[in-house]
Enzyme design. Structure first.
Site, PDB file in Angstrom:
ATOM      1  N   CYS A  94      56.617 -16.910  24.902  1.00 26.81           N
ATOM      2  CA  CYS A  94      56.279 -15.449  24.564  1.00 26.81           C
ATOM      3  C   CYS A  94      55.646 -15.517  23.373  1.00 26.81           C
ATOM      4  CB  CYS A  94      57.453 -14.662  24.447  1.00 26.81           C
ATOM      5  SG  CYS A  94      58.819 -15.918  23.992  1.00 26.81           S
TER       6      CYS A  94
ATOM      7  N   HIS B 247      58.809  -9.649  19.208  1.00 26.15           N
ATOM      8  CA  HIS B 247      58.720 -10.823  18.315  1.00 26.15           C
ATOM      9  C   HIS B 247      57.518 -10.479  17.243  1.00 26.15           C
ATOM     10  CE1 HIS B 247      60.957 -13.153  20.805  1.00 26.15           C
ATOM     11  NE2 HIS B 247      60.212 -13.989  21.235  1.00 26.15           N
TER      12      HIS B 247
END
Ligand code: L14
Length: 330
Positions: free
Chosen positions: A130, A237
């Site tokens: 990710c 994130h």
């Protein structure tokens, strides 16, 4: 137009459920869907595409019925065992685990960056980590135009990356309960520790960012270092990315380049407090780039702040976009 049979492996997990959500949002040429999980979650019922699906247990025979594409997010050991079985039956696996990413026979793909690598798959295509995916969306245009010499990644990673258990650790931690997933409380804390530690003192998450960046950009010369940190954020994130480019650049040229690049939304108007944030990225598929400024401490240095939904673009959306590219070919 060909219609595809598509399987979702790990359908009841955090990424698995997001696969289903992203698939529902798109209008793909799909004939049948099959949902699989471990024995533990098999039998659960999931509403999907307006129908009720019963999740089946994944077995060695699961792919014996003409499944064309399988989206896997059921952990590394399931992928290690079942991806080759599926591939041997003519299915193309798009695997979200770290099991196959660095295998030289397996393409590692971010559709905005290296869609051409889909072509040489042997039945398994890996979805990158990710944190790597969102960094690649932001860095690939810069690499193409100026060449990247060195990168320093510092990440601020959401608890959802660690699945439902990670999410619950923050939720319960905010109520004063002890953590179950993380080694220390995550509420009111930062843990410089994602995935396990390697012998060189780095975490596996940090080494994934280093190695996957080189593989996706197709350049082993790029010097890269990373520090990955878990922060008390539920989802999306954030990353500080410090880059040294090979060629000189003008800042307004960089703004223009990033604004015109696929998958990127530039959010950078600091006079009005506009910059990317986890809470605004969540639920979307874009990679947000802001705080674009020169690093005055080196030649051709640039700083970026890059945010994306780690479960969508960082996992489910990226995989579905790969599937979409495969389907659009035929
Ligand atoms: O390598 O705990 O795909 O946030 C990404 C999420 C490893 C764990 C991977 C986390 C995973 C990581």
């Amino acid at each position: 137009m060909k219609k595809y049979n598509v399987a979702v492996v790990g359908a009841t997990g955090m990424v698995g459920r997001t696969f289903l959500k992203v698939l529902e949002e798109k209008n793909l040429p799909v004939e049948n869907y099959y949902l699989f999980s471990s024995a533990r979650s098999a039998g659960s019922k999931i509403k999907f595409m307006g129908k009720e699906y019963v999740v089946e247990e994944l077995t060695e025979n699961s792919f014996d019925r003409g499944i064309d594409i399988a989206l896997f997010s059921a952990g590394g050991s399931t992928s290690e065992k079942f991806a080759p079985i599926a591939a041997s039956k003519g299915c193309i696996v798009i695997d979200n685990s770290s099991a196959w990413r660095m295998d030289p026979k397996v393409p590692l793909v971010v559709p905005e960056v290296n869609p051409q690598d889909i072509e040489w798959n042997n039945g398994i295509i890996a979805n990158p980590n990710c944190s790597t995916i969102q960094a690649m969306v932001a860095l690939a245009p810069l690499h193409r135009k100026y060449g990247i010499k060195r990168v320093v990644y510092s990440t601020y990673q959401a608890v959802s990356g660690a699945g439902l258990a990670g999410y619950q650790d923050l939720e319960n931690g905010l109520k004063g309960e002890a953590p179950k997933k993380f080694p220390y409380p995550i509420a009111g804390n930062c843990l410089p520790h994602i995935d396990v530690f390697c012998d060189n003192g780095y975490t596996k998450e940090e080494m994934k960012m280093v190695n996957e960046t080189r593989k996706i950009l197709g350049d082993d010369e790029i010097r890269i270092t990373a520090t990955t940190v878990r922060v008390p954020v539920f989802n999306s994130h954030s990353e500080s990315i410090n880059v040294e480019l090979k060629k000189p650049f003008e800042l307004d040229e960089v703004f223009e380049l990033l604004r015109n690049s696929e998958g990127i939304v530039v959010q950078d108007d600091v006079k009005n407090n506009i910059y990317p944030m986890a809470i605004t990225a969540t639920g979307t598929d874009a990679t947000y780039v802001g705080r674009i400024r020169r690093d005055e401490s080196v030649d051709n240095g640039l700083n970026l702040w890059v945010v994306a939904d780690n479960i969508r673009k960082g996992a489910a959306t990226n995989a579905v976009q790969i599937a979409e590219k495969i389907m659009n070919k035929n």
